[in-house]
Design an enzyme around this catalytic site. Structure first.
Site, PDB file in Angstrom:
ATOM      1  N   SER A 118       0.925  -1.272   0.161  1.00  0.00           N
ATOM      2  CA  SER A 118       0.584  -0.001  -0.124  1.00  0.00           C
ATOM      3  C   SER A 118       1.333   1.299  -0.261  1.00  0.00           C
ATOM      4  CB  SER A 118      -1.058   0.112   1.316  1.00  0.00           C
ATOM      5  OG  SER A 118      -1.474  -0.809   1.411  1.00  0.00           O
ATOM      6  N   HIS A 139      -1.743  -3.228  -6.733  1.00  0.00           N
ATOM      7  CA  HIS A 139      -2.164  -2.200  -5.384  1.00  0.00           C
ATOM      8  C   HIS A 139      -4.091  -2.865  -5.906  1.00  0.00           C
ATOM      9  CE1 HIS A 139      -3.606   0.618  -2.469  1.00  0.00           C
ATOM     10  NE2 HIS A 139      -3.127  -0.500  -1.471  1.00  0.00           N
ATOM     11  N   GLU A 151      -4.270  -0.322  -8.697  1.00  0.00           N
ATOM     12  CA  GLU A 151      -3.757   0.707  -9.158  1.00  0.00           C
ATOM     13  C   GLU A 151      -2.125   0.044  -9.513  1.00  0.00           C
ATOM     14  OE1 GLU A 151      -3.742   4.517  -6.125  1.00  0.00           O
ATOM     15  OE2 GLU A 151      -3.348   2.416  -4.761  1.00  0.00           O
ATOM     16  N   ASN A 190      -5.019   5.732  -1.107  1.00  0.00           N
ATOM     17  CA  ASN A 190      -4.414   5.791   0.287  1.00  0.00           C
ATOM     18  C   ASN A 190      -4.011   7.222   0.621  1.00  0.00           C
ATOM     19  OD1 ASN A 190      -5.259   3.909   1.047  1.00  0.00           O
ATOM     20  ND2 ASN A 190      -2.736   2.378   1.078  1.00  0.00           N
TER      21      ASN A 190
END
Ligand code: CAA
Length: 284
Positions: A118, A139, A151, A190
């Protein structure tokens, strides 16, 4: 990609293994010990049977997916994989060690090594392998079988061919929507999500509002599927803390610093759904 490896069968790894097996690949799932392997297998079986019961996945597809999965505690069983997706705990030392082991065992020189990190820079993981051009960030989002996003993160050394092959696999085979992100802490999602979750923890910690009111506010007032504290419990307070620390280390902005309550709850083992207690209780 007919032979895929998934390393780590926790929350994310089990979801990744499930969708890869459902998409038709033979999946070798590597865990650190027999107990973790059994927990991972049970998680996948439960998820598939819920999906079958809800009419989301035909029973024969679920059975085929289970038959497509092999479990091992030996990294050497990854020797013939064309793609390996690493999904172990969000801890740099652990991920570096795992990448060294994967790189040592996978024999195909064209094989691709992806990480579901992450927040850890992809280049750091790439540099402990002999094939940085074949290393990429892939991701996924929790719950992986339900959420459509992936991602893709290329490092400075990822080749365009690697990126194109992984993009094609994610979109055409796994049927995910792909966005690309630069190799910066937090990537796109994130970098936006974690500061929001940290703000909610600070609100709770300061006595500004109750957990229920914070979450109800965002669910009912903003139509989010769940509030920020329930979402932190779903992601895991350990993962949330690890991503916040990476973001803070990279950008040094005060709003990215983990609030003390998040650190204390981690130290107390109150990690959210995975331990049965976080901001809410999940003990039945
Ligand atoms: N395969 C296919 N479909 C499945 C499935 C499976 N294995 N398991 C469940 N489903 C389906 C269900 O049948 C259900 O379908 P309907 O909506 O048509 O009924 C749907 O998926 C949702 O499943 P649930 O029954 O679990 O339903 P829910 O309504 O309680 O939703 C939730 C739960 C999906 C978690 C939802 O609250 C949600 O989307 N929350 C937000 C989650 C989020 O933001 N995740 C991202 C976290 S950030 C992250 O992961 C990255 C990181 O690095 C930290």
């Amino acid at each position: 990609m007919e032979r895929v490896g998934v390393v780590g069968c926790g929350l994310m790894g089990s979801g990744i293994a499930e969708i890869v097996a459902r998409a038709g690949a033979n999946v070798m799932i590597v865990e650190q010990d027999a107990e973790a392997m059994a927990r991972g297998r049970e998680r996948i079986e439960k998820s598939l049977s819920r999906a079958v019961a809800a009419g989301k996945v035909p029973e024969d597809e679920a059975n085929r997916a289970l038959a497509n999965m092999l479990f091992s505690v030996d990294y050497a069983d990854l020797w013939d994989r064309q793609l390996v997706i690493e999904a172990v705990a969000e801890n740099e030392e652990i991920k570096l060690a795992v990448f060294r082991k994967i790189d040592a065992e996978v024999k195909d020189p064209d094989a691709l090594l992806a990480t579901n990190t992450s927040s850890i820079p992809i280049i750091k993981l790439a540099m402990v392998t002999k094939r940085p051009e074949h290393v990429i960030g892939m991701h996924f989002f929790n719950p992986v079988p339900v959420l459509k996003l992936v991602e893709l993160i290329s490092s400075l050394l990822t080749s365009p061919e690697t990126s194109a092959r992984v993009r094609a696999y994610a979109t055409d085979t796994l049927k995910k929507r792909v966005i690309t992100s630069p190799d910066r802490a937090g990537f796109v999602v994130n970098a936006l999500l974690i500061p929001y979750l940290l703000s909610a923890v600070r609100m709770l910690e300061s006595g500004f509002a109750s957990a229920e009111d914070i979450d109800t506010g965002m669910v009912v007032g903003c139509a989010h599927p769940m509030g920020p504290l329930a979402l932190t419990d779903l992601i895991g307070l350990d993962t949330t803390l690890a991503v916040a620390e990476s973001l803070y280390e990279e950008f040094k902005e005060p709003h990215l610093a983990p609030p003390p309550l998040l650190s204390r709850m981690n130290q107390a083992g109150l990690l959210g759904r995975k331990t049965g207690q976080g901001f809410y209780s999940y003990k039945s």
